[in-house]
Design a protein around this motif. Sequence first.
Motif, PDB file in Angstrom:
ATOM      1  N   THR A 111       0.821  -1.214   0.000  1.00 48.78           N
ATOM      2  CA  THR A 111       0.000   0.000   0.000  1.00 48.78           C
ATOM      3  C   THR A 111       0.853   1.262   0.000  1.00 48.78           C
ATOM      4  O   THR A 111       0.517   2.253  -0.653  1.00 48.78           O
ATOM      5  CB  THR A 111      -0.907   0.021   1.252  1.00 48.78           C
ATOM      6  N   CYS A 112       1.955   1.186   0.729  1.00 45.34           N
ATOM      7  CA  CYS A 112       2.740   2.407   0.926  1.00 45.34           C
ATOM      8  C   CYS A 112       4.214   2.050   1.082  1.00 45.34           C
ATOM      9  O   CYS A 112       4.598   1.429   2.072  1.00 45.34           O
ATOM     10  CB  CYS A 112       2.232   3.145   2.161  1.00 45.34           C
ATOM     11  N   TRP A 157       7.474   4.281   1.037  1.00 48.12           N
ATOM     12  CA  TRP A 157       7.953   5.662   0.944  1.00 48.12           C
ATOM     13  C   TRP A 157       9.197   5.796   0.067  1.00 48.12           C
ATOM     14  O   TRP A 157       9.403   6.835  -0.563  1.00 48.12           O
ATOM     15  CB  TRP A 157       8.246   6.205   2.343  1.00 48.12           C
ATOM     16  N   SER A 213       6.500   7.681  -2.953  1.00 51.43           N
ATOM     17  CA  SER A 213       5.990   8.530  -1.868  1.00 51.43           C
ATOM     18  C   SER A 213       4.618   9.099  -2.214  1.00 51.43           C
ATOM     19  O   SER A 213       3.805   9.354  -1.317  1.00 51.43           O
ATOM     20  CB  SER A 213       6.981   9.659  -1.575  1.00 51.43           C
ATOM     21  N   CYS A 260       2.029   6.725  -1.095  1.00 47.96           N
ATOM     22  CA  CYS A 260       1.927   6.760   0.370  1.00 47.96           C
ATOM     23  C   CYS A 260       1.098   7.944   0.827  1.00 47.96           C
ATOM     24  O   CYS A 260       0.225   7.818   1.696  1.00 47.96           O
ATOM     25  CB  CYS A 260       3.317   6.836   0.996  1.00 47.96           C
ATOM     26  N   ARG A 261       1.376   9.102   0.248  1.00 52.74           N
ATOM     27  CA  ARG A 261       0.607  10.287   0.644  1.00 52.74           C
ATOM     28  C   ARG A 261      -0.864  10.104   0.322  1.00 52.74           C
ATOM     29  O   ARG A 261      -1.740  10.539   1.073  1.00 52.74           O
ATOM     30  CB  ARG A 261       1.177  11.527  -0.055  1.00 52.74           C
ATOM     31  N   ALA A 297      -2.509   7.187   0.243  1.00 49.03           N
ATOM     32  CA  ALA A 297      -3.072   6.235   1.199  1.00 49.03           C
ATOM     33  C   ALA A 297      -3.332   6.913   2.537  1.00 49.03           C
ATOM     34  O   ALA A 297      -4.396   6.728   3.150  1.00 49.03           O
ATOM     35  CB  ALA A 297      -2.125   5.050   1.375  1.00 49.03           C
TER      36      ALA A 297
END
Length: 815
Positions: A471-472, A474, A478, A481-482, A484
């Motif tokens: 899912t994420c 970094w 990134s 991630c932001r 999610a």
Amino acid sequence: LTEHLAALRNDVLHALRLLRRAPGFTIVAVLTLALGIGANTAIFSAVNGILLKHLPYADASRLVSIIGYKQFSGGMAGELSFSPSVWEKMQQQTPAIERLAFYANQVNFTLTGEAVPEIVPGVRVSGDFFPLLGARPMLGRPILSADTRPGATPVAVLSYALWRSSFGEDRGVIGRTLALDGNRYKVVGVMPDGFVFPLYSGAKGVWLALNSTSQDDLAVARLNEGVTIDGANAQLKTVSSRFSSDFAGLFAGGYFFAQPLKTRFGDLDRALLVLLGAVGFVLLIACVNISGLSLGRSWARQKEVAVRQALGATGARIFRQFLTESMLVALMGGALGLLLSIWGVHVLRVITPANAPEHGHFQLDTNVLWFTLAVSLLAGMLFGIAPAVQASARKIGATLKENVGGSIGGFSGRRTRRMRNGLAAFEIALAVVLVTGATLAARSLENLMSVNLGFRTDHILLMTPVFGNATCDWHKNSAACRLAVSNGLNKIRAIAGVQNAAVTGTVPLGTWRVEGSVRIDGRTQEISIGSGSVIESRVISPGYFSTMGIPLLSGREFSDIDRAGNHLPVAIVSQNFARKYLGQNPLGRQISDKDDKQGRPEWVTVVGVAGDAHDFRDPHLDPYPEIYIPFAQSTFAGTIYLVRTAASPLTLVPAVKRAIWAVDKNAPVTDIETMDQQVKAVRAEPRFQTMLLAAFAALGLLMAAIGVYGVISYAVAQRTHEIGVRMALGAQQADVLCAVLREGVLLAVIGIVAGVGGALALTRFLRSLLFEVKPTDPATLAGVAIVILLAALAASYIPARRAMRVDPIVALRHE
């Protein structure tokens, strides 16, 4: 030898008979000592468990941590870490080191595949790590050198607590596969209960094999036989001077240093020693109190002593008899005190903050039993010496003269009275020191509690989800991630009862401090740790300030337009930052606290000024200047959700978890607590220490007041004839009352003056534990002096009332 043992047996039996005939004295003395010894034993159990207990490793006295240090500007030192090749090079040039092993800094792993995803702390260790410590697994085998080679099967060793909580103590766990951060590890061993090194966040963790290409390792070493730590450090100092290439650049000015392999507890060492000193004062006051009672009892037994002397008893024989009685009383007090300490240790476990590092270290073991015995014998010596000396030094002729006609006003009686008065004054002095320390701690705690944090702590829920790499990630994406994290934030904001929510990398109680330089409108200004110019950088999402209750003083908050790729990177600064670096017109100014990959400044434009938020863990300093960066414009990997609720925050935990799991069903949700709980946890240790100091001070003050009462009561009893004569000659009751109270006040004043001097000398050791109050604070000293004086007056009033009611006829007829 047989004669001496027989004599000792006779002394003990005689002492027991005398103590049985004086039940009042015996009960008071034993109970007083039990309180003092019990308190000392309970506190020593913590000192023993935390500071003195030997590490559970083979030949632990030869084990040391070898640490690389760098001296930063401002006088602070920072810890360095190196690759195995550097450590091995250091070992080859240091003859003091017999063997060396490496381990990496602790990191958190996401354990999946079990009942519930959870965060597990873990460390990677070299193949020599377990053999060096002499630690053997309870099940299976340790990590071996073969496990650290490239291509080896990834293996893991479980801690006892992890094996018990997550695997149900399944002895068939060996050979099973763990999923940590999505990577598979084969379980090869389980360590016994009690082995946790170097896990510092608790015993529930895992050890993995250290990669041979690791670059950030720490070292543990075993010194050669006969080598001291000072000797090892002398060699390391010489070796450090040869590491010019390894200590270049960021490491310039670095050096190697050895220290005992021991779990450290920060300022707890000094706090525990202060508490041990406080209970030591309580016991000393108790000893002085009993010594005063024993002096009066010794004087009352002068006829007995005279008869024994007439029958041939020597001074040494009398001395031994009286000291034997004192030792018996002390041992009985110690036995009862040990029983009380069992209850005391239980109380300490209950009231100690659950997150404190000392929690669970209060134990009664052999060391504590020996300590109790030693303290009991020492107490017996302390309160028994003066009565024994007085009794053995008395001459039979003087005793007979003083008792002719029943007179008790001789020189020995006056000497006994002076000794009792001196002991009472000494008691008061000790109480002054003890109460002063407790009062300073209480005032410090009050100041600490009243610190304006700059933000609201009520109705805020904190939790940290750990999104999986699917899912994420970094490092690789990134932007994903932001997205999610933002999706999770939007789902949380939609929950009924949520007033606002935000994301941050750190909260005000845990910030990231930057050292280097800050550029302002093209001008470079150096900042450094320890110089008072530290800048804190915090990544936040829109809504952070309203969620935290931090006022926005000028400009605007972040909004959805402040996203990655925006042509205008922005920042909000704190009031202290604006005042220190930007002047009166901060909005629109450009600042930079880092460079891009090409070494060019990454400029951001100041769009707002927020109120200062205090880092409560470091309240001695003013709020640090802060720079707030939009979450959507950062590449920061930390994620803390802040949720402001209308009702109790903890009631929304299940709903918030479901919102996070809607984004990633395998994401462990950790560090769930309210902001109030976090602040309370920070305050818990000083509150705990202050509570104990206050309790010990109250006990010491009570004992000192009892001592004054005893001295004045004894004086009134001895002067009954004199008081009767004075009243027969016309003295008024008020005159007698004032005369007796005057004697109590005089004792108090002498003790207070001596105690203030002692407090000024000793309370300086509290300096590092105090906040915004000086150890020499005049108001505290004056307040303590008044309290002690009032306590002495109260203790003197009862015997003074008794004296003023003396019937002259009865007193004269009695004489």
